[in-house]
Design a protein around this motif. Structure first.
Motif, PDB file in Angstrom:
ATOM      1  N   VAL A 153      19.923  -9.261 -42.287  1.00 48.20           N
ATOM      2  CA  VAL A 153      20.806  -9.450 -41.230  1.00 48.20           C
ATOM      3  C   VAL A 153      20.328  -9.078 -39.905  1.00 48.20           C
ATOM      4  O   VAL A 153      20.102  -7.677 -39.925  1.00 48.20           O
ATOM      5  CB  VAL A 153      22.074  -8.693 -41.605  1.00 48.20           C
ATOM      6  N   MET A 154      20.195  -9.845 -39.073  1.00 48.96           N
ATOM      7  CA  MET A 154      19.255  -9.457 -37.674  1.00 48.96           C
ATOM      8  C   MET A 154      20.370  -9.213 -36.564  1.00 48.96           C
ATOM      9  O   MET A 154      19.842  -8.371 -35.695  1.00 48.96           O
ATOM     10  CB  MET A 154      18.442 -10.606 -37.190  1.00 48.96           C
ATOM     11  N   ASP A 155      21.497  -9.688 -36.783  1.00 48.02           N
ATOM     12  CA  ASP A 155      22.471  -9.634 -35.447  1.00 48.02           C
ATOM     13  C   ASP A 155      23.201  -8.465 -35.664  1.00 48.02           C
ATOM     14  O   ASP A 155      24.447  -8.409 -35.870  1.00 48.02           O
ATOM     15  CB  ASP A 155      23.526 -10.774 -35.647  1.00 48.02           C
ATOM     16  N   ILE A 156      22.450  -7.195 -35.451  1.00 53.11           N
ATOM     17  CA  ILE A 156      22.998  -5.928 -35.431  1.00 53.11           C
ATOM     18  C   ILE A 156      24.086  -5.526 -34.594  1.00 53.11           C
ATOM     19  O   ILE A 156      25.162  -5.153 -34.968  1.00 53.11           O
ATOM     20  CB  ILE A 156      21.993  -4.769 -35.192  1.00 53.11           C
ATOM     21  N   PRO A 157      23.860  -6.148 -33.319  1.00 51.69           N
ATOM     22  CA  PRO A 157      25.196  -6.079 -32.243  1.00 51.69           C
ATOM     23  C   PRO A 157      26.186  -6.882 -32.707  1.00 51.69           C
ATOM     24  O   PRO A 157      27.462  -6.174 -32.635  1.00 51.69           O
ATOM     25  CB  PRO A 157      24.307  -6.715 -31.065  1.00 51.69           C
ATOM     26  N   GLY A 158      26.192  -8.053 -33.269  1.00 51.06           N
ATOM     27  CA  GLY A 158      27.339  -8.812 -33.735  1.00 51.06           C
ATOM     28  C   GLY A 158      27.962  -7.913 -34.988  1.00 51.06           C
ATOM     29  O   GLY A 158      29.166  -7.957 -35.007  1.00 51.06           O
ATOM     30  N   LEU A 159      27.140  -7.199 -35.875  1.00 54.40           N
ATOM     31  CA  LEU A 159      27.613  -6.671 -36.983  1.00 54.40           C
ATOM     32  C   LEU A 159      28.606  -5.545 -36.508  1.00 54.40           C
ATOM     33  O   LEU A 159      29.723  -5.284 -37.053  1.00 54.40           O
ATOM     34  CB  LEU A 159      26.483  -6.167 -38.066  1.00 54.40           C
ATOM     35  N   LEU A 160      27.943  -4.652 -35.686  1.00 54.09           N
ATOM     36  CA  LEU A 160      28.603  -3.578 -35.182  1.00 54.09           C
ATOM     37  C   LEU A 160      29.866  -3.738 -34.335  1.00 54.09           C
ATOM     38  O   LEU A 160      30.802  -3.252 -34.232  1.00 54.09           O
ATOM     39  CB  LEU A 160      27.476  -2.744 -34.149  1.00 54.09           C
ATOM     40  N   ALA A 161      29.732  -5.054 -33.637  1.00 61.24           N
ATOM     41  CA  ALA A 161      31.086  -5.244 -32.804  1.00 61.24           C
ATOM     42  C   ALA A 161      31.971  -6.154 -33.828  1.00 61.24           C
ATOM     43  O   ALA A 161      33.106  -6.590 -33.163  1.00 61.24           O
ATOM     44  CB  ALA A 161      30.404  -6.400 -31.614  1.00 61.24           C
ATOM     45  N   GLY A 162      31.651  -6.142 -35.106  1.00 66.36           N
ATOM     46  CA  GLY A 162      32.815  -6.944 -35.823  1.00 66.36           C
ATOM     47  C   GLY A 162      32.928  -8.326 -35.963  1.00 66.36           C
ATOM     48  O   GLY A 162      33.812  -9.021 -36.060  1.00 66.36           O
ATOM     49  N   ASP A 163      31.655  -9.029 -35.428  1.00 69.82           N
ATOM     50  CA  ASP A 163      31.475 -10.606 -35.321  1.00 69.82           C
ATOM     51  C   ASP A 163      31.882 -11.052 -36.525  1.00 69.82           C
ATOM     52  O   ASP A 163      31.490 -10.628 -37.620  1.00 69.82           O
ATOM     53  CB  ASP A 163      30.173 -10.949 -34.939  1.00 69.82           C
ATOM     54  N   GLU A 164      32.859 -11.991 -36.640  1.00 71.02           N
ATOM     55  CA  GLU A 164      33.597 -12.655 -37.917  1.00 71.02           C
ATOM     56  C   GLU A 164      32.636 -13.498 -38.796  1.00 71.02           C
ATOM     57  O   GLU A 164      32.253 -13.210 -40.070  1.00 71.02           O
ATOM     58  CB  GLU A 164      34.594 -13.416 -37.560  1.00 71.02           C
ATOM     59  N   ASP A 165      31.580 -14.087 -38.152  1.00 68.18           N
ATOM     60  CA  ASP A 165      30.593 -14.697 -38.929  1.00 68.18           C
ATOM     61  C   ASP A 165      29.546 -14.028 -39.568  1.00 68.18           C
ATOM     62  O   ASP A 165      29.481 -14.118 -40.824  1.00 68.18           O
ATOM     63  CB  ASP A 165      29.863 -15.810 -37.980  1.00 68.18           C
TER      64      ASP A 165
END
Lengths: 578, 578
Positions: A153-165
Motif C-alpha cells: 500500500v503506497m498511498d500512505i497519505p490516503g490511508l491516513l486521511a481515511g481515503d475510502e478506496d
C-alpha cells in the motif's frame, strides 16, 4: 518396520523450526518430507548442509526483465524455491488480465510463486497507464489462487486521511484473512503509528533507526537487497536488537545483471552471513519467517512439508550443489524448457511519430532562445527543478546537448486516449542520438530522450516495432541497439542470459553516444509522477510537490509572480491532444 | 497535532514482537491500540509493566467445574484474556449441540474464548456416551465462529493406520486453513515422525527428551501446567535448546482448587519465570507464540491490535493491578454478572435405581465367596488388573470394605439405551457409604463406588435428582454432601468460589467415610476405557490392553486356560440390559 521412501538426503540439517544445526537425514516420498530420520530409500543424496528452499519475501519479477518461468530458471539453481511476487508493473499495463496471466505463468514453473494484488494502480491520475485496479477489481483478484496478500500500500497519505478506496482494499484483504503489505519510506512518528494499524510489514527502511522504529510498532520488517536499494548491510544490526522472527529478506527490484552475476534472494542470505549474521538466523529470515508472515505451507523442513530443499556444499557462502522442489531434483535443469508466458505481447500501441510530433512550439515573442523548466536528473531516482535557456529553431524549442539539455517525450502507448508529453531533461549526458524505453514507471508509457527530435522519433517507432523494449540509436552510423521486451512491453520470454547480453549491448551503445552510466535506469523513472520534483507524463510536465501540471516554457513574468506562476490543471501546448 | 484518545497507559511495555522491555506508553481508543506513544487522553493509567493479555493454548473448561462465563470471572483478573478451549467433555455429553452452546456462552463473556472441535468423540465404541461427533458433524462445527482448530487428535493408532474417519476430520480442518491439534503421549520414533505429518502441536510431553523430539520434527510444543499433569518445570530447559517461538504454555485440565488458589495460565507464566525463564520469553509463550499458532488477532501490543492488556505491579511474580479487554478496564468486576449458560442442564436421565440393580449375581457353584476381577486404582490415573475373593450373600457378590474392595457401578445416564456396568475396585479406601459422580471420562456416565449397594443406589439417585454432580454419602448419619453440576452434568453456573467450597465439603465428607485423598479424581477416570488396564463401562468390565470385555467373575478354569480366558465381545450378567 519402516516404509521405504523414494529419496533420502543425508547431511547437516538447518532446522529453522528449532534454530539448530542437526545431523539428521531427510526422508522424502512422493514429493513430501515424511520423516527426519533414516529410511530405506531408492535414491540417496548427500550434502554437507540441507536447508529449506529460500523465499523472496517481496519482489517484482518485472525488474528482472524476464518472465516468471525464465526467472525461475535463473534463481532455482541458487536455492530459491519461492517468491512473493507483486505484479505491480504488469498491472499498470494490463490490469487484472495481466495479474491473472502472471498467476497462470506461475502454475507452469517449478518456482512456487505466490502473489500480492497490486493496491496502488494507478500511481496517480496525472498520467494515463494501460489499466487501473479500483477496489472491486482488487477484491476480485484477492480471490485468485496463490494470492497471499494485498500488495504494498503506497498511498500512505490516503490511508491516513481515511481515503475510502484505500481502506476498501485493506478491508477486503483483512476479511479474507490475508496479509496487507506496506510501503512506508521515511514514514515515522505519528504517521507510522497510524499506518501500522492497517499494514503488516514494510520493506522500505534505509536506516537502522527507521527499521527499528517499524519493528517496535509491530511491523514485520523486510531487509532489502535489491539493485538500486541495497539496505541489508545497514539494517543487519537489527538482528541483534529485536526478535528475528519478525524479520525477512527481500529483493524488491533486482535487475537482470545482478541476478545473473550475484543471484536473487540467495545473494541476500550469503551477504547477511558474510556481514556477521548467524547462518541459521539468516536462513530463517528467508524461509520460515516469511512463510509465517504469509501463511505459506513451505519454508521449513519437517514431516508433512513439501520437499523443497537446498543441498549445500557450504552454508556460510551458500554454495549450492542441488535443489529439490516437491522432491524433484534440479527441476529447472536437464531438458527443462520454461513455459511460454500467458501475458499479452501486443501492448505497445500508438500512431507512428515523426520529429514535429515531439517538438515543443516556441512561445510567442521569443527571440533566438527561451527559458524552459528542465527535469534535472541528479542521481538515484531523484530529480530537481531547473530552469535553462534552449535555442529556438523554426519556431520550436530545441535540445542543447552540449549543455546536457536533452529533449524528453512521453508517448501514451497503451492504445488509450493518446497524448504526448514533451519536456527537457538534464543529467542523462547524451551527445547525440536518442534512447527510449517502454519501461517507464508506473504507467509504462513510451519514454524517449534525445539530442534531436528525428533521432527520438526513430527510437519511438523502433520501440513500437519491437512491441516494447529498450533502444539506443546512434545517428552517426544510423545504428540501433535493441532489447525487445514484448511481454507487456516490460519483459522478455528469452532466457535471462540472452536478455543480459542484449541489455549490455544497449548499454554500450548508449554509452557510445554519451549516456551517463545509470542513465537508462534514470530514464525509466523520469515519468514517475509521484516522486519529487519534476516528472513528465503523457499529459505534460508535473511538479510533484503539489501534484500540478506546469508549463515547460517560463513566462516572462514568472519571477514577479513567484514560484506558483504557470501552475495549471490542464496541459499546455507542450502536450499533443489525441 | 495528534488525536486525543480515551485511554493512555504508561509503564514498561513487555513488547512480545521485539522481545524487549521498553518504556513506552500505550494509547487506546475505542477498544483498539492506536499508538505506542504519547497521546492526550481522557484517562491515564499507570503500571510498572504492561503486557499483552495471556492466552491459554489448550484447556478444557469442564475441568474447572464451572461454566465459561464463571471461569472468565475467575481468571480474567489474573490477566488471562483468552483461552483456546476444547469442549471435549461437553461434546461427549451433548455433541454438536453442546459445542454450539459453549461457543454461544463465550460470546457473552469478556474472556476471548476460541474453540477447537473435539475430534475424538467417542473415545471408543465400548461405552455409550451422550453423543458422537462423526466426520460430517466435525466438519460442520469447523465452520462455527471462533473455531480455530481441530481438537486434539487422540486416535494416533487410527491416524497411523490410515483410518478414514480420522483422516477425514484432519482434511476438513486443513481445507479450512485451520490448525490441527495433536495428543501424542509417549509417541516417539517412527510413529511420531508419521503423526507429525498431520498434526501441528502436542501438549502431552512429560519428559524433556520427549518434548525435544517433538520440537525437532517441527511440532509446536506446549508446556503443560495442569492439576494432575504438572510438566512445566521438567520441560522448561527446552527454552534453552530450541527457538522459543514454537513453544506455548497451556493448562489442559486444571481443577477448581488450583484455579482459585493459584490461578490459570497466569500461574504457568509465574512459575516459568520463577524456574528461571526469561520473563519476556515466558510472556511470549503465553501470548504471541500461541496467537501465531492459531492465527489469533490478539496476543501482542501494537497499533491495530485489540487493547487486551495486563497492568502489572511486578513482572517476575506476575502481580496484576488491572486488566483491560478491548479497552475495558477490569471487565469482570464492579457489577458485572456472568451470563447464564446456553448449555443444557437436564442431561442426567436414567430410571431410579435400588440396591439389587447394582449387585452382581454370584456365578453358579459358588461357595461363600467368589474370585472376581478387580480394577486396582494404583494412583494417578493408572489401574492394574487384580484378582480377589469377595463374599457371596443372598446370591450376590458383595463388597469387602475392610480389604478396600468396593463395588463399582457405571450407569448410562444420557437417556440412551441404558445399561449398568457392575464391577469391583480396589484403592479408593472407603470404609462405609458411597461416592458418585457424573464426571466420568469420557462418556460421563454416572459412576458410583461404595461399601454397600444400598448406599450406592442412594448416591446414584441423588446424582439424578441434582441433574449431575459429585456426591458422598455417609449411612451412619444418613447425610449427603453434594456439589450440583447440572450444566451437562459436568459444570456449575455458580461462582467458582461457591463450587470450590462445595467441592471441599464433598471431599471432607468422602474423607470422613474413609476415601483416599485423590479418590474422587480417580473415580472419575475408572470408566475411561482407553487407558490401561481394567476400566468399567456401562456395558461391563473392559480390559483396555486388547479392547475387549471380560467377565467380572473368574471362571474356575481360568488359570489353566491362560489369561485370555473369559474374553468376550458381549456383556455378561454383571451388566443389566436396558
Amino acid at each position: 518396520m519402516t516404509q521405504p521412501v523414494d529419496t533420502l538426503v543425508r547431511g547437516t540439517l538447518v532446522n529453522v523450526n528449532t534454530g539448530n544445526l542437526e545431523e539428521r537425514p531427510v526422508a522424502i516420498d512422493d514429493g513430501t518430507i515424511v520423516a527426519l530420520d533414516e529410511r530405506p530409500a531408492e535414491r540417496e543424496l548427500h550434502a554437507n548442509y540441507i536447508a529449506p528452499g529460500l523465499i523472496d519475501a517481496h519482489m517484482h519479477v518485472e525488474s528482472s526483465m524476464v518472465t516468471l518461468p525464465q526467472y525461475a530458471d535463473a534463481v532455482v539453481p541458487n536455492g530459491v524455491t519461492s517468491v512473493v511476487h507483486d505484479p505491480h508493473e504488469i498491472a499498470n499495463v494490463i490490469g487484472a488480465t495481466g495479474v491473472r496471466a502472471v498467476i497462470q505463468d506461475a502454475e507452469q514453473t517449478p518456482l512456487k510463486a505466490r502473489f500480492t494484488v497490486p493496491s496502488s494502480v494507478p500511481a496517480s491520475d496525472l498520467q494515463d497507464g494501460g489499466a487501473t485496479l479500483p477496489p472491486d477489481l482488487v477484491t476480485a483478484l484477492l480471490e485468485e489462487p496463490n494470492v497471499v496478500a494485498l500488495g504494498e500500500v503506497m498511498d500512505i497519505p490516503g490511508l491516513l486521511a481515511g481515503d475510502e478506496d484505500v481502506h476498501a482494499k485493506v478491508r477486503a484483504a483483512r476479511e479474507r484473512g490475508l496479509t496487507v503489505d506496506g510501503h512506508m519510506p521515511r514514514v515515522t512518528g505519528d504517521d507510522l503509528q497510524e499506518a501500522a494499524r492497517y499494514l503488516d510489514n514494510d520493506h522500505e527502511s534505509i536506516t537502522l533507526a527507521e527499521a527499528r522504529e517499524k519493528a517496535d510498532v509491530g511491523l514485520h520488517v523486510y531487509l532489502r537487497e535489491g539493485s538500486s536499494s541495497k539496505n541489508l548491510a545497514e539494517l543487519l544490526p537489527l538482528t541483534e536488537e529485536v526478535d528475528t522472527r519478525r524479520l525477512s529478506l527481500c529483493t524488491d527490484d533486482r535487475e537482470v545483471t545482478d541476478i545473473v552475476d550475484r543471484g536473487g534472494i540467495d545473494f541476500a542470505v550469503r551477504k547477511a552471513i558474510q556481514e556477521g549474521a548467524d547462518p541459521v538466523e539468516a536462513v530463517q529470515m528467508a524461509t520460515i519467517n516469511t512463510a509465517e508472515n504469509y501463511d505459506l505451507p513451505f519454508g521449513k523442513v519437517e514431516p508433512g512439508a513439501p520437499a523443497d530443499l537446498v543441498l549445500l556444499e557450504e552454508l556460510d557462502s551458500w554454495r549450492v550443489d542441488d535443489v529439490l522442489i516437491d522432491g524433484e531434483l534440479n527441476p529447472t535443469e536437464d531438458g527443462h524448457t520454461p513455459s511460454p508466458t500467458n501475458i499479452p505481447t501486443d501492448t505497445v500501441e500508438f500512431p507512428s511519430v515523426s520529429a514535429p510530433d515531439l517538438a515543443i512550439t516556441a512561445p510567442d515573442g521569443h527571440g533566438r532562445g527561451a527559458h524552459v523548466r528542465v527535469i534535472d536528473a541528479v542521481g538515484g531516482l531523484q530529480t530537481e527543478p531547473m530552469i535553462a535557456e534552449v535555442p529556438v529553431r523554426d519556431g520550436t524549442l530545441t535540445p542543447k546537448p552540449n549543455e546536457d539539455l536533452l529533449s524528453l517525450a512521453v508517448i501514451e502507448r497503451h492504445g488509450g486516449k493518446g497524448g504526448i508529453g514533451r519536456g527537457f531533461v538534464h543529467g542523462l549526458g547524451l551527445d547525440r542520438g536518442a534512447v527510449g524505453s517502454t519501461i517507464a514507471h508506473d504507467a509504462h508509457n513510451c519514454v524517449v530522450a534525445g539530442a534531436d527530435y528525428t533521432a527520438m522519433a526513430a527510437v519511438a517507432n523502433k520501440l513500437k516495432e519491437l512491441d516494447g523494449g529498450v533502444v539506443a540509436y546512434d545517428p552517426v552510423d544510423d545504428e540501433f541497439a535493441s532489447l525487445a521486451l514484448p511481454v507487456a512491453g516490460l519483459m522478455s520470454s528469452e532466457p535471462i542470459e540472452t536478455v543480459y547480453e542484449q541489455f549490455e549491448t544497449v548499454e554500450s551503445h548508449a554509452a557510445r553516444i554519451g549516456m551517463a552510466e545509470t542513465g537508462l535506469m534514470e530514464l525509466s523513472f523520469l515519468a514517475l509522477e509521484v516522486i519529487p520534483t519534476y516528472r513528465l507524463t503523457n499529459n505534460g510536465l508535473v511538479d510533484v510537490t503539489d501534484g500540478k501540471y506546469v508549463d515547460v516554457t517560463v513566462s516572462e513574468h514568472t519571477e514577479e509572480q513567484g514560484p506558483d506562476a504557470d501552475r495549471r490543471s490542464i496541459p499546455d501546448d507542450s502536450v499533443s491532444e489525441p
